[in-house]
Design an enzyme around this catalytic site. Structure first.
Site, mmCIF file in Angstrom:
data_model
loop_
_atom_site.group_PDB
_atom_site.id
_atom_site.type_symbol
_atom_site.label_atom_id
_atom_site.label_comp_id
_atom_site.label_asym_id
_atom_site.label_seq_id
_atom_site.Cartn_x
_atom_site.Cartn_y
_atom_site.Cartn_z
ATOM 1 N N ARG A 141 0.827 -1.205 0.000
ATOM 2 C CA ARG A 141 0.000 0.000 0.000
ATOM 3 C C ARG A 141 0.865 1.261 0.000
ATOM 4 N NH1 ARG A 141 -3.011 2.737 3.677
ATOM 5 N NH2 ARG A 141 -2.186 1.504 5.389
ATOM 6 N N LYS A 142 2.159 1.106 -0.236
ATOM 7 C CA LYS A 142 3.064 2.261 -0.323
ATOM 8 C C LYS A 142 2.997 2.852 -1.735
ATOM 9 C CE LYS A 142 6.258 0.493 3.183
ATOM 10 N NZ LYS A 142 7.637 0.014 3.461
ATOM 11 N N THR A 143 1.845 3.389 -2.056
ATOM 12 C CA THR A 143 1.598 3.938 -3.379
ATOM 13 C C THR A 143 1.570 5.462 -3.329
ATOM 14 O OG1 THR A 143 -0.764 3.644 -2.958
ATOM 15 C CG2 THR A 143 0.338 1.923 -4.225
#
Length: 316
Positions: A141-143
Site C-alpha cells: 500500500r506504499k503507493t
C-alpha cells in the site's frame, strides 16, 4: 493472476475517469497558449515506444484522449513487450491537433509510469518462476497518493498481485496496531515495564485478532505482522488468515516458515505465510521457498524507472 483471465480495464472503478479529468485540469488550469497557436486543424500523432519494457496503462491513455474528443487506434496489445530498437509504433491518436497536444503530457506520464511498474513486476515474477517458486508476488500500500489505481493496475499487467487496495480491503494488523493494543492492556493492568516486548506483543495479538474478526465479519481476512515465531503462533492460534514474517533474514524465513507449517499442519489449521521487509529485485529470490506463500514488496511500484514513450504529430 487477473492478467490471464481477460481485459483488465473491466476491473477499473468509475472514479478513474474523474481522476483523468482532474489531471487534465491540473496540467491546464488556465489559458492554453500553445494550443491557441496551433488552432483546430485535424491531424494525428504516432505513439512511439523508445525503450525496453512492456506496455501498460492503455485504459488511462485512452480516457485522456477520449475526454478531449480524440480517437485512438492501438497497434500493440497491453502487456506486449517492447525493445528499444527499432522504435515501436504503438498507437495512433487522431483528432484536433490542439486537443492531442493538450493531452500529450498527461497521457505519456501515465503510460510511462504504469509501463515501468508492469515491466519491473514482470521481471521479478519471471525471476522467481525461473527458480521454481510458484507463490504470489505482491505489491504493497506504499503507493503515490492520487495515483494508486494506476500503480495497482500496472502491477496486475505485470502478472503480480496488487495486495490491498485500501484500508477497507482486508484487515492488516501491523506492529503499531498490536503495540497500541498491548499498551492499552498494560494501562488497564496498571502498567508493565515494556509493552512492546515480544512477550507483551504475543499476549496482545489474540485480543487484536479477535477484535478485528468481530468488526470485519466472516468476509474480511485478517493478517498480522509478526517479528518472531512466537508472535506468528499467537496470531495463527487466534484465527489469523495470513501471518507476515517481517524483516527476517532469508535463513530465518526458511526456518520459521518450515516450523510454522509443520506445527499447524498436524492441527489442520490453514493459513498463509507472507514475507515482507526490504525485498528487492536483487534479493527476493533468496526468500522464496516452498513454505512461503507470498512475497510482498514496494520495490515493484515505488521508485521504479519508466518506459520511454513519445508522441509525434503529423497533419493529415
Amino acid at each position: 493472476m487477473a492478467a490471464a483471465h481477460g481485459d483488465l480495464r473491466h476491473l477499473l472503478p468509475g472514479n478513474y475517469k474523474r481522476l483523468i479529468a482532474s489531471w487534465l485540469e491540473e496540467d491546464c488550469p488556465s489559458l492554453d497558449y500553445g494550443g491557441f497557436v496551433v488552432g483546430e486543424s485535424e491531424g494525428e500523432a504516432r505513439l512511439l515506444g523508445k525503450s525496453e519494457g512492456i506496455v501498460a496503462g492503455v485504459p488511462f491513455f485512452d480516457e485522456v484522449f477520449t475526454q478531449l474528443g480524440c480517437t485512438i487506434e492501438w497497434h500493440i496489445k497491453e502487456g506486449q513487450p517492447l525493445s528499444p530498437s527499432p522504435i515501436h509504433h504503438c498507437a495512433t491518436v487522431r483528432g484536433p491537433i490542439r486537443k492531442i497536444l493538450l493531452g500529450e503530457r498527461v497521457a505519456l506520464n501515465i503510460l510511462a509510469r504504469c509501463s515501468g511498474i508492469a515491466s519491473k513486476s514482470a521481471r521479478l515474477v519471471a525471476a522467481l518462476r525461473a527458480q521454481g517458486w510458484q507463490g504470489t508476488l505482491a505489491g504493497t500500500r506504499k503507493t503515490t497518493p492520487g495515483f494508486r489505481v494506476v500503480e495497482k493496475y500496472g502491477i496486475l499487467v505485470g502478472g503480480a498481485d496488487p495486495h490491498r487496495h485500501d484500508l477497507s480491503h482486508m484487515t492488516m494488523l501491523k506492529d503499531n496496531h498490536v503495540w497500541a493494543c498491548a499498551n492499552n492492556r498494560a494501562a488497564a493492568d496498571g502498567g508493565v515495564k515494556d509493552p512492546s516486548s515480544i512477550e507483551s506483543i504475543a499476549a496482545a495479538i489474540p485480543r487484536a485478532v479477535q477484535a478485528a474478526k468481530a468488526a470485519g465479519g466472516f468476509a474480511t481476512k485478517v493478517e498480522v505482522e509478526c517479528r518472531s515465531v512466537e508472535e506468528a503462533n499467537a496470531a495463527i492460534g487466534a484465527g489469523a488468515d495470513v501471518v507476515m514474517l517481517d524483516n527476517f533474514t532469508p535463513e530465518g524465513v526458511r526456518e520459521a516458515a518450515r516450523v510454522l507449517k509443520q506445527e499447524w499442519a498436524a492441527k489442520q489449521r490453514s493459513f498463509l505465510i507472507e514475507v515482507s521487509g526490504g525485498l528487492t529485485e536483487e534479493n527476493a529470490a533468496a526468500y522464496a521457498c516452498p513454505d512461503v506463500d507470498i512475497l510482498s514488496t514496494s520495490s515493484i511500484h515505488q521508485g521504479t524507472s519508466i518506459v520511454d514513450f513519445s508522441l509525434k504529430v503529423s497533419l493529415r
